[in-house]
Scaffold this motif. Sequence first.
Motif, PDB file in Angstrom:
ATOM      1  N   ARG A   1      -7.755   3.826   3.783  1.00 20.68           N
ATOM      2  CA  ARG A   1      -7.431   3.807   5.209  1.00 20.68           C
ATOM      3  C   ARG A   1      -6.825   5.149   5.634  1.00 20.68           C
ATOM      4  O   ARG A   1      -6.303   5.892   4.815  1.00 20.68           O
TER       5      ARG A   1
ATOM      6  N   CYS B   1      -6.457   0.076  -6.624  1.00 22.90           N
ATOM      7  CA  CYS B   1      -7.392  -0.438  -5.636  1.00 22.90           C
ATOM      8  C   CYS B   1      -7.413   0.497  -4.415  1.00 22.90           C
ATOM      9  O   CYS B   1      -6.378   0.801  -3.837  1.00 22.90           O
TER      10      CYS B   1
ATOM     11  N   GLY C   1     -12.972   2.019   0.973  1.00 20.80           N
ATOM     12  CA  GLY C   1     -11.850   1.119   1.229  1.00 20.80           C
ATOM     13  C   GLY C   1     -10.549   1.796   1.606  1.00 20.80           C
ATOM     14  O   GLY C   1      -9.581   1.137   1.963  1.00 20.80           O
TER      15      GLY C   1
ATOM     16  N   ARG D   1     -13.485   5.971   3.671  1.00 22.70           N
ATOM     17  CA  ARG D   1     -13.294   4.629   4.262  1.00 22.70           C
ATOM     18  C   ARG D   1     -14.314   3.637   3.717  1.00 22.70           C
ATOM     19  O   ARG D   1     -14.017   2.459   3.540  1.00 22.70           O
TER      20      ARG D   1
ATOM     21  N   SER E   1       0.847  -1.187   0.000  1.00 21.41           N
ATOM     22  CA  SER E   1       0.000   0.000   0.000  1.00 21.41           C
ATOM     23  C   SER E   1       0.886   1.242   0.000  1.00 21.41           C
ATOM     24  O   SER E   1       2.059   1.180   0.367  1.00 21.41           O
TER      25      SER E   1
ATOM     26  N   GLN F   1      -8.239   0.038  -1.460  1.00 17.42           N
ATOM     27  CA  GLN F   1      -7.724  -0.597  -0.230  1.00 17.42           C
ATOM     28  C   GLN F   1      -6.223  -0.405  -0.065  1.00 17.42           C
ATOM     29  O   GLN F   1      -5.691  -0.595   1.020  1.00 17.42           O
TER      30      GLN F   1
END
Length: 279
Positions: A175, A142, A173, A170, A113, A144
């Motif tokens: 953070r 993505c 997805g 959120r 990430s 996430q």
Amino acid sequence: AKYAGRDAMRFFNPQMQADAQIRAELEAGLWSALEKGQFVLEYQPQVRGSAKVIGVEALVRWRHPERGLVSPAEFIPIAEENGLIVPLGRWVIETACAQLAAWASVPGRAELSIAVNVSARQFLQPDFVADVLGALERSGACAQRLEIELTESTLITDIEQIIARMEVLRAHGLRFSLDDFGTGYSSLAYLKRLPLDQVKIDRSFVRDILVDPNDAAIATMITVLGETLGLVVVAEGVETEAQRDCLLQIGCRAYQGFLFSRPLGAVQLEAFLDAMSPQ
Ligand code: C2E
Ligand code: CA
Ligand code: CA
Ligand code: CA
């Protein structure tokens, strides 16, 4: 007018005049730097345990034609003041999304990430949420895999609105991480209410953690509090084995710092990741 001139001289010594001149020069160049493609991202690994890379933090640099690589510590405050932080921040997110999309098809990289730093002024733009979702969609990255680092300075204004914005992102997805924790003004009650996934122990507490019992106490408090609230706790600025061991002892198991790696260009980062876990 003469008086004002004399007063001004009293406050501006030659060093300050030099600083002000450097600042004015930087500010002048900053506006065109984006169009000229002079910004680059470097990536600093975040490590869990002793070797597992869980993600990277994107850190922007300015490749200045005369001054070489300029640190964000020099130009981000200027960009925050003059508003350039908004288009610059948008560029950072777009570039990070493009990098995520490129990694998505590479074995061993797809789980990485990227955390991006978002200034208060950028986060509070009316179209911030739409911008981020648009960047994700255009790149095919993505959600996430994208993390947003906010600092406590973001939280001074309308907390309800900030929470609402965080909730929307959120739900897609993304953070959230609270950066430089312990250095700002947010109360502990905020920490409970904010929809966070991660909290970062500021480098200033890690630096002297071995010699200053107050720093060790604060780092311990943040770790225990973070874990209790179900957050990942990352210590930043970890430079030595001894600091890492001390953090491990107080229960902090995720780290970022020169001990593991300096921020690296994308190509160097690939080499670092390959060396950590050969395919
Ligand atoms: P930060 O978010 O706290 O980022 C961590 C800073 O600590 C980085 O400095 C990193 O290079 C440095 N660092 C990492 N490990 C160590 C270590 O072991 N020892 C020491 N002494 N330093 C370490 P950098 O890259 O100069 O960035 C400075 C600040 O500029 C960042 O602090 C962040 O607040 C801001 N910044 C950087 N990129 C962006 C961006 O894209 N957007 C915004 N809004 N701010 C950014
Ligand atoms: Ca950060
Ligand atoms: Ca930080
Ligand atoms: Ca910091």
